[in-house]
Motif scaffolding. Structure first.
Motif, PDB file in Angstrom:
ATOM      1  N   LEU A 148       0.527  -1.525  -0.143  1.00  0.00           N
ATOM      2  CA  LEU A 148       0.077  -0.313   0.053  1.00  0.00           C
ATOM      3  C   LEU A 148       1.122   1.030   0.218  1.00  0.00           C
ATOM      4  O   LEU A 148      -0.038   2.242  -1.139  1.00  0.00           O
ATOM      5  N   PHE A 149       1.800   1.265   0.687  1.00  0.00           N
ATOM      6  CA  PHE A 149       2.897   2.640   0.605  1.00  0.00           C
ATOM      7  C   PHE A 149       3.572   2.205  -0.857  1.00  0.00           C
ATOM      8  O   PHE A 149       3.477   3.910  -1.144  1.00  0.00           O
ATOM      9  N   TRP A 162      -3.518   7.456   7.266  1.00  0.00           N
ATOM     10  CA  TRP A 162      -4.592   7.068   6.784  1.00  0.00           C
ATOM     11  C   TRP A 162      -3.884   5.785   5.702  1.00  0.00           C
ATOM     12  O   TRP A 162      -5.276   3.873   6.293  1.00  0.00           O
ATOM     13  N   VAL A 163      -3.028   5.285   4.785  1.00  0.00           N
ATOM     14  CA  VAL A 163      -2.771   3.759   4.408  1.00  0.00           C
ATOM     15  C   VAL A 163      -2.317   2.856   5.167  1.00  0.00           C
ATOM     16  O   VAL A 163      -2.360   1.559   5.386  1.00  0.00           O
ATOM     17  N   LEU A 164      -1.128   3.613   6.255  1.00  0.00           N
ATOM     18  CA  LEU A 164      -0.763   2.439   7.515  1.00  0.00           C
ATOM     19  C   LEU A 164      -2.284   2.524   8.550  1.00  0.00           C
ATOM     20  O   LEU A 164      -1.895   0.524   8.485  1.00  0.00           O
ATOM     21  N   GLY A 191       2.253   5.775  -0.590  1.00  0.00           N
ATOM     22  CA  GLY A 191       3.061   6.853   0.115  1.00  0.00           C
ATOM     23  C   GLY A 191       2.335   6.281   0.989  1.00  0.00           C
ATOM     24  O   GLY A 191       1.858   6.004   1.930  1.00  0.00           O
ATOM     25  N   ALA A 192       3.977   7.119   2.328  1.00  0.00           N
ATOM     26  CA  ALA A 192       3.904   6.627   4.159  1.00  0.00           C
ATOM     27  C   ALA A 192       2.445   7.607   4.564  1.00  0.00           C
ATOM     28  O   ALA A 192       3.287   8.427   4.870  1.00  0.00           O
ATOM     29  N   GLY A 226       7.710   6.329   8.512  1.00  0.00           N
ATOM     30  CA  GLY A 226       6.637   6.966   8.912  1.00  0.00           C
ATOM     31  C   GLY A 226       6.115   8.251   8.966  1.00  0.00           C
ATOM     32  O   GLY A 226       5.938   8.490   7.185  1.00  0.00           O
ATOM     33  N   PRO A 227       6.077   8.979   9.464  1.00  0.00           N
ATOM     34  CA  PRO A 227       5.453  10.503   9.412  1.00  0.00           C
ATOM     35  C   PRO A 227       6.882  10.516   8.347  1.00  0.00           C
ATOM     36  O   PRO A 227       7.389  11.095   8.439  1.00  0.00           O
TER      37      PRO A 227
END
Lengths: 284, 567, 318
Positions: free
Chosen positions: A141-142, A150-152, A146-147, A231-232
């Motif tokens: 999904l990343f 909501w994807v996480l 992208g990271a 991460g963020p």
């Protein structure tokens, strides 16, 4: 008749013994202590940005300066303590949201599977997702989106649903085939009433116990994603990201690694112990 | 040989399980321990193995076996005794077989140098001893065969002491005969001492030399088997003996029913089945085949039959829980729809169930009273005070303490739970109440109380009862008529008295023969000991009750020796 | 009656069907989700011509089923396509890391099984003993520690501070990790602590369940020696659930290896996957994902087969 009265007394005694056994146990000191500890960690994570002495991007000293502030500085010279206080929210919020979502979806699917007796169709579809490791789901999904937070969250939900569904189904099955559901059907109570009165109250506790275990898995996945560099976006951070950011300088300022690691552990260990206690109590 | 002295075993919260218990057992003798559930019978049996279950502890006393205190022996010595001198057959013997071991291992594991061969042991319990049978796993045997393998395993060590824990309650009649005959043989040929733990007084009466009656961990009466079972002195022992259903002495209920009144419930040509297995292995089991009967107002009809004879399927079909493949159910002369959801409220109310497992029929998270109120609200539409008043009425009718209505199901004893289920059924003001094996999980004394309660309710309300049971003696004294089911067919239906005197169907005769009767057993033994005596009152009662019955000879049924899994 | 052979054949067919569905899901997730891969590869500053060129190169203008069919057809012939970022056949890019990861996972699995079996056997057979409680609580604690934290501590203490073992897993050029086994020690320990705790808890539960069965008490009461009680009366019943637990360790290991490889710079599939996700190299991601899923499916099916063979009531006629 007097002897039967004597037997009646024995029956009463048996009933009283049953009532005594059924009395719920009070929570132990250890449970209380763990709950308080967990509460403090969650509070620090959520309210941290308000308490932080510096912003998450402010450079306060040279990189890996151990003597600056409580925990020294990180690889860019930023205050480790401040970044810890700023970086706690994702690791709490994402697992909470994701666990709530996956438990809800799992409960609906699981109860539906048990109620419709269409286990084969729903469960087979669900089982296919169970063979894909959670981290792979997240990475795929990343790759696409992208990271982002909501994807996480979505990755955690997708990888949890096979387990929450399977669990809810196994918890719902004995309830749905129980004598009291049959009794309610026999007097003609409508299905929604049966669901609200009989199924949900008996399902809530086991499903919550399972949600506790899912929550730990979610924390792990969020920390691991941060650790792997998903991460963020900088300069924001979370505890998992901080560990990997600062591991290169662990020889100079070990607190850059130890402090975020400790925070992760202070979150996972009490959660795990509490979830285990709760699950045991529910299981009887 | 074995002597229990001042045995004191405590359980949770130091509750007394056994208190100051003294029992002696000599070589070649059989001692029976009888009593209700919770009397400490199993704990006594296990203590003779030097074993105390988890959650209990030995608080005092000793168990001396051949001069040595079992509780003072080192683990190794104790294990040697269990392996070489003592045999224990647990309750539900089939579950004592390890599913991953073959018959040869299960039996062979316990053999010693002195033991007969595995083949001889199996033949001793009337199983085929051949190689192919020995190679089987437990799941490849019928329940009866499993039980007999467990017996063969237990006695494979050529024991000097045999402990049998409720050996006849979960065992089929054939195995029961095999086991009791074996106990007598081991006693006579090898001088084995036996402790028989049982609530099955007729079996006790057949083999026991002495009896101890236990209540709450104490011996309330002891003495020779014939004396204790015939004329017990202690009130509890008296209650126990008199509560035991006995087809030899019980008076059948006569039809106090107005014959001319139209039947409340009519069943016509009912057929029902269900399928098991999947794919190619899929088969249809015909659980009910062309079953027809009527039930009059105020009448009790007992449906009896062995397990798998279709009793429960018929009940579920009448309730609308199971769709019939053919046939008709009539209520007050009018046919009602086969499925529950097609029936209207009054049709649903008219037929109520008292289930086999009452605890499971109440929501564990809600009170008993709440469960009963739901029926009141749903069926009679009463609300608020009127519903509460109705609740109080049905609780009184079922003789259940109103304070218990606030309790959750598991906080009630078995008898209280059953009363609550009866109250709930009555709350619907039904015309027919179906009682599905409602006494099978209860002590004989509590069982007696429930039966008396049902009679009382029937006298007061004129309700009709369909009483499903496997206990013919109970059916005989409680039901006006008895219907016998065999493989889904109703092979005979007759008034109780006539049924016991002149059974027509072969299955009826088999059931009648196997029906337990303490008085008959005692009479047989007294005859054997005093052949010249003309028999006492009990014996006369038996002859009166059973005159003409083919079971009179009271020879045990010839066990089925055909090898194979359906033997 | 189902024979062992036909059961295995059945499970194999089921495995292939599952893998096929997984391939569809994976392809859909990697290739079809909204967004233009060409745009994502080239960044926001790319010219339209360049984007068009890449789209053609990736055959992005073909309909999705055609692209899936082409991919699957290649896959069946051992052709996994070309990397869109570095060029070169995917099977070459994936081959060496796959071997390295296989070595890590197999050694890690062995270590976990050893740890888990010893701990669980020690504690499960006599439930409620002090040893049992200590093992249980210790396992629960260890289970709460993510393996990258274990790895971080090991690197900091054993690798850097004490210098006993390499903190970075450098594989000799042209060789395998087995040529220099010392580099496997810390990664395997990192995996084995958490995985062993996980396995020990579940296997212990399986053994405890088996030990609670009524036939076990009956065996003890008939004087069967304790060793035989454990070996013949308890453990056989614990085999099927234990096989399931061990199978569940495989997705844990495959996922955990991704993180562990990253932290030790171990040249395996995990490191490759993380790199290629950053580079958005779809064919490589698909290949790695399929390999990981295949390993997990294989493990689950193997557990089913073991459980089948260990259960006489399933293996033999009723």
């Amino acid at each position: 008749m007097t002897m039967l009265a004597g037997q009646g007394l024995r029956e009463q005694a048996a009933g009283q013994a049953a009532r005594l056994r059924a009395r719920p146990a009070r929570p132990s000191v250890a449970t209380l202590a763990l709950s308080v500890l967990l509460g403090v960690v969650v509070l620090v994570a959520l309210a941290g940005p308000l308490m932080a002495p510096h912003s998450e991007s402010e450079v306060v000293a040279l990189p890996y300066e151990g003597s600056a502030g409580w925990f020294g500085t990180d690889y860019l010279g930023r205050d480790v303590l401040s970044r810890i206080l700023h970086g706690g929210r994702p690791i709490i919020l994402i697992p909470v949201i994701a666990t709530a979502l996956s438990t809800l979806v799992g409960a609906v699917l699981g109860v539906a599977a048990a109620a419709l007796r269409r286990d084969d169709v729903i469960m087979r579809a669900i089982d296919i997702f169970a063979v894909i490791p959670a981290i792979l789901v997240a990475l795929v999904l990343f790759h696409r989106f992208g990271a982002q937070a909501w994807v996480l969250t979505l990755a955690v939900v997708i990888s949890s649903i096979p387990f929450t569904t399977r669990f809810a189904r196994s918890a719902a099955y004995p309830i749905l085939s129980s004598g009291y559901i049959e009794q309610a059907r026999m007097i003609g109570e409508p299905l929604p009433a049966i669901l609200v009165r009989d199924v949900l109250p008996n399902l809530v506790r086991p499903v919550l116990a399972d949600a506790g275990l899912r929550f730990i898995g979610a924390i792990y996945l969020v920390a691991a994603a941060g650790f792997l560099g998903f991460g963020p976006p900088p300069p924001s951070t979370d505890w998992g990201s901080m560990i990997s950011e600062n591991i290169g300088g662990a020889g100079l300022n070990p607190w850059g690694v130890i402090a975020p690691s400790l925070m992760v552990l202070l979150l996972t260990i009490p959660t795990n112990l509490l979830a285990d206690r709760f699950a045991r109590r529910v299981a009887g | 040989m074995i002597s229990v002295r001042e045995l004191d075993i405590r359980g949770h919260l130091d509750a007394r399980i056994l208190g100051g218990l003294c029992v002696d057992l000599e070589r070649g003798k059989t001692l029976a321990a009888v009593g209700g559930s919770g009397a400490g019978k199993t704990t006594l049996g296990l203590s003779l193995l030097g074993f105390v279950r988890r959650g209990m502890r030995l608080a005092g006393g000793e168990v001396e076996f051949e001069g040595r205190n079992l509780f003072a022996l080192p683990e190794r010595e104790l294990r040697r005794l269990r392996r070489e001198a003592i045999a224990y057959l647990p309750q539900n013997p089939a579950s004592s077989l390890t599913p991953t071991l073959r018959v040869e291992d299960l039996v062979g594991e316990r053999r010693t140098d002195r033991s007969p061969s595995a083949e001889e042991l199996l033949e001793l319990v009337q199983l085929p001893g051949g190689r192919s049978f020995q190679r089987r796993f437990p799941h490849q045997l019928s329940i009866g065969q499993q039980q007999r393998v467990a017996i063969a395993r237990a006695i494979a060590n050529d024991p000097r002491l045999l402990i049998l824990d409720e050996p006849t309650s979960s065992v089929d009649p054939t195995t029961q005969q095999v086991l009791l005959a074996l106990v007598e043989r081991l006693r006579d040929e090898r001088g084995v001492a036996t402790l028989l733990i049982s609530h099955d007084l007729p079996s006790v009466g057949r083999v026991a030399d002495e009896v101890v009656v236990l209540s709450s961990g104490r011996v309330v009466e002891r003495g020779g088997a014939l004396r204790v079972l015939d004329s017990p002195a202690d009130p509890y022992a008296r209650a126990l003996v008199s509560a035991s259903p006995d087809i030899g002495v019980s008076q059948p209920r006569t039809a106090a029913v107005a014959a001319e009144s139209a039947p409340v419930l009519g069943v016509d040509g009912l057929c029902a089945g269900y399928s098991i297995g999947r794919g190619r292995g899929k088969r249809t089991i015909h659980a009910a085949r062309d079953v027809s009967f009527d039930l009059a107002a105020g009448e009790t009809l007992a449906l009896i039959g062995r397990s798998g004879s279709g009793k429960t399927t018929i009940a579920r079909t009448l309730l609308g829980l199971h769709a019939p493949t053919d046939g008709e159910v009539r209520l007050g002369g009018a046919a009602i729809p086969p499925r529950l959801r097609q029936r209207d409220r009054s049709q649903r109310a008219a037929i109520q169930l008292v289930p086999q497992d009452p605890e499971q029929s109440f929501n564990p998270r809600r009170s008993i009273g709440d469960g009963i109120l739901r029926t009141i609200r749903q069926i009679s539409g009463l609300r608020g005070g009127a519903a509460t008043l109705r609740l109080a009425q049905v609780l009184e009718l079922a003789q259940l303490d109103p304070a218990l209505a606030r309790r959750r199901p598991r906080e009630l004893s078995g008898g209280e739970q059953q009363r609550a289920a009866i109250a709930r059924a009555l709350a619907a003001e039904p015309r027919v109440m179906i009682c599905d094996e409602i006494t099978s999980a209860l002590d004989t004394i509590v069982q007696r109380q429930i039966i008396d309660l049902l009679k009382l309710i029937q006298d007061e309300t004129g309700i009709s009862l369909l009483f499903i049971t496997h206990d013919l003696a109970l059916a005989h004294e409680f039901a006006h008529r008895i219907g016998v089911l065999s493989e889904g067919r109703l092979v005979e239906i007759a008034p109780s008295g006539q049924f016991a005197r002149r059974p027509q169907a072969a299955e009826s005769r088999v059931l009648l023969e196997a029906a337990p009767s303490l008085s008959r057993t005692l009479a047989t033994r007294q005859d054997a000991t005093r052949p010249s005596a003309g028999g006492d009152d009990a014996a006369r009662a038996v002859h009166n009750a059973t005159s003409g019955a083919p079971g009179d000879a009271s020879a045990p049924a010839e066990p089925n020796l055909v090898p194979g899994r359906n033997a | 009656m189902t024979t062992g052979l036909s059961y295995v054949a059945m499970r194999m067919a089921s495995a292939i069907a599952t893998l096929f569905v997984v391939s569809v899901i994976l392809f859909a997730a990697v290739d079809l989700l909204p967004g233009d891969p060409a745009q994502q590869i080239l960044g926001v500053n790319a010219t339209p011509e360049r984007i068009e060129e890449v789209r053609r190169q990736l055959n992005l203008d073909d309909p999705a089923p055609v692209r899936y069919g082409r991919w699957m057809w290649g896959l069946l012939q051992g052709d996994l396509g070309e990397s869109v970022r570095t060029g070169g056949p995917v099977e070459q890019i994936v081959g060496r890391p796959a071997l390295n990861t296989a070595i890590l996972v197999v050694v890690g699995f062995g270590a976990i099984v050893a740890v888990a079996l010893v701990l669980s056997a020690l504690s499960g057979i006599r439930e409620g003993s002090r040893l049992s409680n200590v093992v249980s609580l210790g396992a629960l604690g260890a289970l709460s520690v993510p393996e990258f934290i274990v790895a971080g501590i090991l690197i900091a203490v054993v690798g850097l501070e004490l210098g006993w073992l390499p903190a970075v897993s450098l594989v000799p050029i042209g060789g395998t990790p087995l040529d220099r086994p010392v580099i496997l020690v810390l990664p395997v320990i990192s995996l084995a602590i958490v995985g062993g705790a996980f396995g020990a808890r579940l296997i212990r539960a399986a053994v405890a369940d088996a030990a609670r069965m009524p036939h076990v008490e009956a065996a003890r009461l008939s004087g069967v020696p304790e060793g035989r009680v454990i070996l013949r009366h308890i453990l056989p019943a614990a085999i099927p659930p234990t096989a399931q637990v061990l199978a569940f360790l495989v997705p844990f290991l495959v996922g955990g290896a991704v993180v562990i490889e990253r932290i030790f710079a171990y040249p395996g599939l995990g490191s490759l996957l993380v790199d290629r996700v950053s580079l958005r190299d779809a064919p490589v991601i698909e290949a790695v994902g399929l390999l990981q899923a295949a390993a997990v499916i294989l493990a689950f099916q193997a557990a089913d087969v073991v459980g089948f063979l260990a259960s006489p009531h399933r293996r033999t006629a009723p």
